[in-house]
Design a protein around this motif. Structure first.
Motif, PDB file in Angstrom:
ATOM      1  N   ASP A 190      60.610  32.459 -23.421  1.00 50.65           N
ATOM      2  CA  ASP A 190      59.509  33.177 -22.800  1.00 50.65           C
ATOM      3  C   ASP A 190      58.068  32.404 -23.041  1.00 50.65           C
ATOM      4  N   GLY A 191      58.051  31.416 -23.977  1.00 49.91           N
ATOM      5  CA  GLY A 191      56.803  30.741 -24.146  1.00 49.91           C
ATOM      6  C   GLY A 191      56.682  29.625 -23.919  1.00 49.91           C
ATOM      7  N   ASN A 192      55.545  29.105 -23.600  1.00 47.67           N
ATOM      8  CA  ASN A 192      55.279  27.477 -23.388  1.00 47.67           C
ATOM      9  C   ASN A 192      56.169  26.494 -24.162  1.00 47.67           C
ATOM     10  N   ASN A 193      56.486  26.606 -25.513  1.00 45.84           N
ATOM     11  CA  ASN A 193      57.265  26.009 -26.307  1.00 45.84           C
ATOM     12  C   ASN A 193      58.574  25.904 -25.704  1.00 45.84           C
ATOM     13  N   ASP A 194      58.804  26.750 -25.123  1.00 47.69           N
ATOM     14  CA  ASP A 194      60.446  26.747 -24.398  1.00 47.69           C
ATOM     15  C   ASP A 194      60.273  26.050 -23.086  1.00 47.69           C
ATOM     16  N   ARG A 195      59.276  25.627 -22.683  1.00 47.19           N
ATOM     17  CA  ARG A 195      59.495  25.148 -21.213  1.00 47.19           C
ATOM     18  C   ARG A 195      60.332  23.840 -21.092  1.00 47.19           C
ATOM     19  N   ALA A 196      60.131  23.098 -22.069  1.00 45.69           N
ATOM     20  CA  ALA A 196      61.048  21.683 -22.073  1.00 45.69           C
ATOM     21  C   ALA A 196      62.527  22.101 -21.976  1.00 45.69           C
ATOM     22  N   MET A 197      63.015  23.146 -22.857  1.00 45.34           N
ATOM     23  CA  MET A 197      64.086  23.478 -23.031  1.00 45.34           C
ATOM     24  C   MET A 197      64.812  24.170 -21.801  1.00 45.34           C
ATOM     25  N   LEU A 198      63.996  24.952 -21.247  1.00 45.92           N
ATOM     26  CA  LEU A 198      64.199  25.611 -19.880  1.00 45.92           C
ATOM     27  C   LEU A 198      64.339  24.532 -18.779  1.00 45.92           C
TER      28      LEU A 198
ATOM     29  N   ALA B 152      56.486  37.303 -20.658  1.00 43.45           N
ATOM     30  CA  ALA B 152      55.791  36.859 -21.736  1.00 43.45           C
ATOM     31  C   ALA B 152      55.034  37.909 -22.498  1.00 43.45           C
ATOM     32  N   GLY B 153      54.747  38.015 -23.750  1.00 37.89           N
ATOM     33  CA  GLY B 153      53.982  39.090 -24.569  1.00 37.89           C
ATOM     34  C   GLY B 153      52.533  38.906 -24.450  1.00 37.89           C
ATOM     35  N   ASN B 154      52.009  38.030 -24.578  1.00 39.19           N
ATOM     36  CA  ASN B 154      50.549  37.865 -24.794  1.00 39.19           C
ATOM     37  C   ASN B 154      49.884  37.096 -23.609  1.00 39.19           C
ATOM     38  N   PHE B 155      50.646  36.083 -23.020  1.00 44.41           N
ATOM     39  CA  PHE B 155      50.208  35.079 -22.126  1.00 44.41           C
ATOM     40  C   PHE B 155      50.892  35.351 -20.803  1.00 44.41           C
ATOM     41  N   SER B 156      50.342  34.448 -19.801  1.00 44.14           N
ATOM     42  CA  SER B 156      51.124  34.462 -18.596  1.00 44.14           C
ATOM     43  C   SER B 156      52.444  33.793 -18.529  1.00 44.14           C
ATOM     44  N   SER B 157      53.447  34.705 -17.924  1.00 47.77           N
ATOM     45  CA  SER B 157      54.485  34.211 -17.493  1.00 47.77           C
ATOM     46  C   SER B 157      54.545  32.753 -17.326  1.00 47.77           C
ATOM     47  N   LEU B 158      55.866  32.040 -17.873  1.00 50.65           N
ATOM     48  CA  LEU B 158      56.073  30.549 -17.336  1.00 50.65           C
ATOM     49  C   LEU B 158      56.384  30.431 -16.001  1.00 50.65           C
ATOM     50  N   GLU B 159      56.110  29.406 -15.350  1.00 49.86           N
ATOM     51  CA  GLU B 159      56.542  29.037 -13.841  1.00 49.86           C
ATOM     52  C   GLU B 159      57.373  28.012 -14.095  1.00 49.86           C
ATOM     53  N   ILE B 160      58.784  28.021 -13.672  1.00 50.51           N
ATOM     54  CA  ILE B 160      59.534  26.870 -13.768  1.00 50.51           C
ATOM     55  C   ILE B 160      60.175  26.786 -12.376  1.00 50.51           C
ATOM     56  N   ASP B 161      60.218  25.490 -11.922  1.00 50.07           N
ATOM     57  CA  ASP B 161      60.627  25.012 -10.531  1.00 50.07           C
ATOM     58  C   ASP B 161      62.238  24.627 -10.657  1.00 50.07           C
ATOM     59  N   ALA B 162      62.828  25.252  -9.669  1.00 53.50           N
ATOM     60  CA  ALA B 162      64.246  24.728  -9.630  1.00 53.50           C
ATOM     61  C   ALA B 162      64.262  23.516  -8.940  1.00 53.50           C
ATOM     62  N   LYS B 163      65.394  22.393  -9.446  1.00 56.63           N
ATOM     63  CA  LYS B 163      65.594  21.266  -8.818  1.00 56.63           C
ATOM     64  C   LYS B 163      67.198  21.168  -8.454  1.00 56.63           C
ATOM     65  N   PRO B 164      67.312  21.309  -7.268  1.00 55.47           N
ATOM     66  CA  PRO B 164      68.690  21.273  -6.908  1.00 55.47           C
ATOM     67  C   PRO B 164      69.506  19.876  -7.352  1.00 55.47           C
ATOM     68  N   ASP B 165      68.755  18.998  -7.154  1.00 54.24           N
ATOM     69  CA  ASP B 165      69.255  17.528  -7.492  1.00 54.24           C
ATOM     70  C   ASP B 165      69.002  17.247  -9.006  1.00 54.24           C
ATOM     71  N   GLY B 166      68.443  18.040  -9.915  1.00 53.71           N
ATOM     72  CA  GLY B 166      68.321  17.619 -11.158  1.00 53.71           C
ATOM     73  C   GLY B 166      68.224  19.020 -12.153  1.00 53.71           C
ATOM     74  N   TYR B 167      67.392  19.106 -13.205  1.00 57.15           N
ATOM     75  CA  TYR B 167      67.515  20.204 -14.141  1.00 57.15           C
ATOM     76  C   TYR B 167      65.796  20.897 -13.950  1.00 57.15           C
TER      77      TYR B 167
END
Length: 279
Positions: free
Chosen positions: A216-224, A235-250
């Motif tokens: 849920d946090g920015n420190n999770d971004r790389a893992m996600l 997210a609890g205190n801040f804006s929710s993360l935005e993660i882009d899907a990559k069909p040819d990657g992760y």
């Protein structure tokens, strides 16, 4: 089909952000155990904190503490966490805590910046800032490679602090409640080490497995961004993360949970299991 493994943050992901509730995830964790799908905790929490939570959640090693700084591995006998992970049975990716504290004290003395790390706090202050019970706060203070920090100065001073940290090989990462001062590691590096170096997946190669990650946090971004399926919790205190899907990657797929933890974790993981079985 089923996921080969699940990596998950704890606060605000498995655990309720403000009340640390976790009951809704227990039936799903039990289902995952029956299906032989390992769940790896990948948290900013310390070893002592995670050990206690693994008891409550009925999980076992491996697990990752302090934002990817330390990887605790199962013992040769595959004993549960309550039997304790031997001190030497770990992979350290982070910078030792005393070095981090020395840097913070040096810049405080030189610039008179106003901030608090756990090393500056008594246990009552940690209780106040985290909402943890006293025993849990004491466990949170048993740090190895990271220092949570509350910043009480200007944004300009924070930027200068971050630049000074980077010059000596440290970084400052924003989490759900705190900034985390730490070495050049993250949850993704620890996750990838387990996937490729530890034998967690047996003889399978990374490209042939399905990895689910939840956070849920920015420190999770790389893992996600390093998982096949990324699940973003509100997210609890801040804006929710935005993660882009990559069909040819992760990640190949991104799911935004509709409910906060722990209900959002339970419902989303259950749906992933049902969707994959339907293919």
């Amino acid at each position: 089909m089923k996921p080969d493994c699940i990596f998950t943050d704890m606060d605000g992901t498995v655990l309720g952000h403000s009340d640390y509730e976790y009951a809704p995830v227990l039936p799903v964790l039990e289902q995952l155990a029956k299906e032989g799908i390992p769940v790896v905790v990948n948290s900013s929490k310390t070893y002592a904190e995670i050990a206690t939570w693994l008891e409550k959640l009925n999980l076992e090693p491996p697990f990752i503490s302090e934002n990817g700084g330390v990887i605790y591995l199962p013992s040769r006998a595959q004993v549960p966490i309550r039997a304790q992970v031997p001190a030497g049975n770990k992979q350290i990716l982070g910078t030792p805590y005393p070095q981090i504290r020395a840097f913070m004290q040096q810049v405080r003395e030189e610039f008179d910046w106003q901030f608090e790390g756990f090393g500056d706090m008594l246990v009552d202050r940690v209780v106040e800032t985290t909402g943890l019970a006293t025993e849990d706060a004491e466990q949170a203070m048993q740090r190895e490679v990271t220092e949570p920090m509350l910043w009480h100065d200007s944004e300009e001073s924070l930027e200068a602090f971050i630049q000074l940290a980077e010059r000596i090989g440290l970084q400052v990462v924003r989490g759900g409640r705190f900034y985390h001062v730490m070495g050049q590691h993250d949850k993704a590096k620890a996750m990838n080490w387990l996937l490729t170096e530890s034998g967690l997946l047996g003889q399978k190669q990374r490209e042939n497995v399905c990895v689910v990650a939840l956070g849920d946090g920015n420190n999770d971004r790389a893992m996600l961004e390093g998982a096949d399926i990324a699940v973003v919790l509100p997210a609890g205190n801040f804006s929710s993360l935005e993660i882009d899907a990559k069909p040819d990657g992760y990640p190949k797929k991104v799911i935004y949970a509709q409910k906060a933890a722990p209900e959002g974790w339970a419902e989303t993981v259950r749906r992933i299991l049902e969707d994959l079985k339907g293919r």
